[in-house]
Design a protein around this motif. Structure first.
Motif, PDB file in Angstrom:
ATOM      1  N   MET A   1       1.032  -1.391   0.167  1.00  0.00           N
ATOM      2  CA  MET A   1       0.083   0.048   0.258  1.00  0.00           C
ATOM      3  C   MET A   1       0.554   1.521   0.033  1.00  0.00           C
ATOM      4  O   MET A   1       1.848   1.406   0.687  1.00  0.00           O
ATOM      5  CB  MET A   1      -1.178   0.461   1.223  1.00  0.00           C
ATOM      6  CG  MET A   1      -1.984   0.848   1.381  1.00  0.00           C
ATOM      7  SD  MET A   1      -3.285   1.429   2.396  1.00  0.00           S
ATOM      8  CE  MET A   1      -3.487  -0.820   2.626  1.00  0.00           C
ATOM      9  N   ARG A  22       0.032   3.047  12.170  1.00  0.00           N
ATOM     10  CA  ARG A  22      -1.007   2.903  10.872  1.00  0.00           C
ATOM     11  C   ARG A  22      -0.665   2.642   9.819  1.00  0.00           C
ATOM     12  O   ARG A  22      -0.956   2.109   9.356  1.00  0.00           O
ATOM     13  CB  ARG A  22      -1.994   3.512  11.566  1.00  0.00           C
ATOM     14  CG  ARG A  22      -3.038   3.786  10.964  1.00  0.00           C
ATOM     15  CD  ARG A  22      -3.929   4.582  10.518  1.00  0.00           C
ATOM     16  NE  ARG A  22      -4.805   4.422   9.840  1.00  0.00           N
ATOM     17  CZ  ARG A  22      -6.713   5.173   9.919  1.00  0.00           C
ATOM     18  NH1 ARG A  22      -6.382   6.430  10.472  1.00  0.00           N
ATOM     19  NH2 ARG A  22      -7.026   5.168   9.008  1.00  0.00           N
ATOM     20  N   TRP A  23       0.706   3.523   8.956  1.00  0.00           N
ATOM     21  CA  TRP A  23       1.326   3.039   8.101  1.00  0.00           C
ATOM     22  C   TRP A  23       1.958   1.894   8.135  1.00  0.00           C
ATOM     23  O   TRP A  23       1.929   1.312   7.143  1.00  0.00           O
ATOM     24  CB  TRP A  23       2.408   4.751   7.674  1.00  0.00           C
ATOM     25  CG  TRP A  23       2.532   4.290   6.740  1.00  0.00           C
ATOM     26  CD1 TRP A  23       2.052   4.104   5.620  1.00  0.00           C
ATOM     27  CD2 TRP A  23       4.354   3.943   6.248  1.00  0.00           C
ATOM     28  NE1 TRP A  23       3.093   4.283   4.586  1.00  0.00           N
ATOM     29  CE2 TRP A  23       4.479   4.176   5.157  1.00  0.00           C
ATOM     30  CE3 TRP A  23       5.090   4.531   7.461  1.00  0.00           C
ATOM     31  CZ2 TRP A  23       5.677   3.816   4.566  1.00  0.00           C
ATOM     32  CZ3 TRP A  23       6.947   3.804   6.264  1.00  0.00           C
ATOM     33  CH2 TRP A  23       6.743   3.544   5.983  1.00  0.00           C
ATOM     34  N   ARG A  25       1.317  -1.149   9.489  1.00  0.00           N
ATOM     35  CA  ARG A  25       0.329  -2.153   9.813  1.00  0.00           C
ATOM     36  C   ARG A  25      -0.350  -1.833   8.360  1.00  0.00           C
ATOM     37  O   ARG A  25       0.086  -3.517   7.909  1.00  0.00           O
ATOM     38  CB  ARG A  25      -0.812  -1.610  10.773  1.00  0.00           C
ATOM     39  CG  ARG A  25      -1.654  -2.908  10.343  1.00  0.00           C
ATOM     40  CD  ARG A  25      -2.397  -1.929  11.844  1.00  0.00           C
ATOM     41  NE  ARG A  25      -3.338  -1.018  11.871  1.00  0.00           N
ATOM     42  CZ  ARG A  25      -3.537  -1.368  10.969  1.00  0.00           C
ATOM     43  NH1 ARG A  25      -4.975  -2.165   9.725  1.00  0.00           N
ATOM     44  NH2 ARG A  25      -4.849   0.397  11.376  1.00  0.00           N
ATOM     45  N   GLU A  26      -0.712  -0.905   7.650  1.00  0.00           N
ATOM     46  CA  GLU A  26      -1.612  -0.853   6.144  1.00  0.00           C
ATOM     47  C   GLU A  26      -0.387  -1.086   5.227  1.00  0.00           C
ATOM     48  O   GLU A  26      -0.865  -1.475   4.252  1.00  0.00           O
ATOM     49  CB  GLU A  26      -2.271   0.563   6.108  1.00  0.00           C
ATOM     50  CG  GLU A  26      -3.559   0.962   7.099  1.00  0.00           C
ATOM     51  CD  GLU A  26      -3.441   2.065   6.788  1.00  0.00           C
ATOM     52  OE1 GLU A  26      -3.266   2.933   6.116  1.00  0.00           O
ATOM     53  OE2 GLU A  26      -4.956   1.929   7.738  1.00  0.00           O
ATOM     54  N   GLU A  27       0.563  -0.871   5.605  1.00  0.00           N
ATOM     55  CA  GLU A  27       1.735  -1.501   4.693  1.00  0.00           C
ATOM     56  C   GLU A  27       2.090  -2.724   4.455  1.00  0.00           C
ATOM     57  O   GLU A  27       2.543  -3.130   3.423  1.00  0.00           O
ATOM     58  CB  GLU A  27       3.220  -0.601   4.501  1.00  0.00           C
ATOM     59  CG  GLU A  27       4.022  -0.449   3.189  1.00  0.00           C
ATOM     60  CD  GLU A  27       5.446   0.146   3.931  1.00  0.00           C
ATOM     61  OE1 GLU A  27       5.721   1.028   3.177  1.00  0.00           O
ATOM     62  OE2 GLU A  27       6.279  -0.310   5.066  1.00  0.00           O
ATOM     63  N   GLY A  29      -0.470  -4.646   4.684  1.00  0.00           N
ATOM     64  CA  GLY A  29      -1.832  -4.857   4.760  1.00  0.00           C
ATOM     65  C   GLY A  29      -2.302  -5.736   5.150  1.00  0.00           C
ATOM     66  O   GLY A  29      -2.727  -7.160   5.300  1.00  0.00           O
ATOM     67  N   SER A  31      -4.629  -6.687   8.649  1.00  0.00           N
ATOM     68  CA  SER A  31      -6.361  -5.285   9.479  1.00  0.00           C
ATOM     69  C   SER A  31      -5.159  -4.970  10.876  1.00  0.00           C
ATOM     70  O   SER A  31      -5.020  -5.626  10.950  1.00  0.00           O
ATOM     71  CB  SER A  31      -7.390  -6.462   8.955  1.00  0.00           C
ATOM     72  OG  SER A  31      -7.499  -7.540   9.645  1.00  0.00           O
ATOM     73  N   GLU A  50      -2.821   4.362  17.548  1.00  0.00           N
ATOM     74  CA  GLU A  50      -3.143   4.435  16.077  1.00  0.00           C
ATOM     75  C   GLU A  50      -3.065   6.149  16.411  1.00  0.00           C
ATOM     76  O   GLU A  50      -2.444   7.165  15.411  1.00  0.00           O
ATOM     77  CB  GLU A  50      -3.216   3.292  15.455  1.00  0.00           C
ATOM     78  CG  GLU A  50      -2.459   2.353  15.378  1.00  0.00           C
ATOM     79  CD  GLU A  50      -3.725   2.180  13.954  1.00  0.00           C
ATOM     80  OE1 GLU A  50      -2.784   1.152  13.590  1.00  0.00           O
ATOM     81  OE2 GLU A  50      -4.389   1.952  13.314  1.00  0.00           O
TER      82      GLU A  50
END
Length: 287
Positions: A1, A22-23, A25-27, A29, A31, A50
């Motif tokens: 991401m 948060r970045w 974790r989302e990077e 992929g 949840s 976060e």
């Protein structure tokens, strides 16, 4: 991401590392549920971290480094976040700073000083200088600013705890400040009470013996955690979570509330005392 927005290094330290988590974790992929697999924290707790609302516990920081492959980044910075969150406050007060943001009910008994959540800058400055008379100006102002920041608790739209405070009469009639400043301090209490942010009660000085004569306490109740009690002396404080001892303190607080004056009577007396100070007249008694 792809990274959608750079982190602003000027933001608060807890917010900075919360956004970084948060970045990352989302990077990766992941949840919230996937990230939390194998550790006993809920999604709401992680979301608060976060968003910079809660600090990151050490075990969760180590979990983040392991799951996200961040080479100890979050573990190394845990202490930075802790220090940033308690800036201007003593280390022993850290648990209260964290807990009061999530409490549904806060109850205080203050026999010697008005509580930090209710203090004006002038009152807070006088208290700081009395306890630490050799402090540099910037150190004093950091502590004063930290106390003022705590009071934002009463201005939040999404979460305002039910706050009860029991004060001894001497705090009202034995001024710590010059008359105009003392009037402003009592005005602050009445303003919060009139806005239904706090419920003050007074223990009159004619009440010679009463519960909790030898202690100031703060109790907190939460929607999803056991209650806590905090007690404090001049240079130390203790957070108590032992269920039996917490219950004993809570019973004593209820007994103290029973001997205090009613909220309506107490508020009327505080308003009257503020008017006396405004007119250069020190109140002799509140009854």
């Amino acid at each position: 991401m792809a990274r959608g927005k750079d982190i602003d290094g000027s933001m608060s330290v807890p917010t900075f590392y919360g956004k970084e988590l948060r970045w990352k974790r989302e990077e990766a992929g992941l949840s919230l549920d996937a990230f939390l697999k194998g550790i006993f924290y809920g999604k709401t707790y992680l979301s608060d971290i976060e968003h910079g609302v809660r600090r990151m516990p050490l075990d969760l920081a180590r979990h983040a480094d392991r799951v996200l492959g961040t080479d100890g980044f979050f573990e190394r910075n845990c202490e930075s976040v802790r220090k940033a969150r308690r800036a201007g406050h003593a280390e022993y007060f850290e648990k209260v700073l964290e807990a009061e943001k999530h409490a549904t009910t806060i109850e205080e008994w203050c026999p010697m000083l008005l509580p930090g959540l209710l203090q004006t800058p002038a009152y807070a400055r006088a208290v700081v200088l009395a306890g630490l008379p050799l402090s540099l100006d910037e150190e004093v102002e950091e502590k004063v600013s930290a106390r003022m920041a705590r009071a934002r608790l009463f201005e939040e739209d999404h979460h305002i705890p039910e706050y009860w405070v029991i004060l001894h009469e001497r705090l009202i009639i034995e001024p710590l400040l010059p008359d105009p400043d003392m009037a402003a301090q009592l005005d602050r209490i009445t303003e919060l009470a009139d806005r239904r942010r706090i419920i003050p009660q007074i223990v009159p000085r004619k009440q010679k013996a009463h519960p909790l004569m030898a202690a100031s306490i703060l109790t907190m109740k939460f929607p999803d955690a056991p209650p806590l009690v905090y007690t404090e002396a001049s240079y130390t404080g203790d957070t108590i979570d032992d269920p039996a001892l917490v219950e004993q303190y809570r019973k004593a607080y209820d007994q103290l509330r029973a001997v205090a004056l009613s909220p309506d009577t107490s508020l009327a007396m505080i308003k009257s005392a503020a008017e006396d100070y405004r007119n250069g007249k020190q109140p002799d008694r509140l009854e």
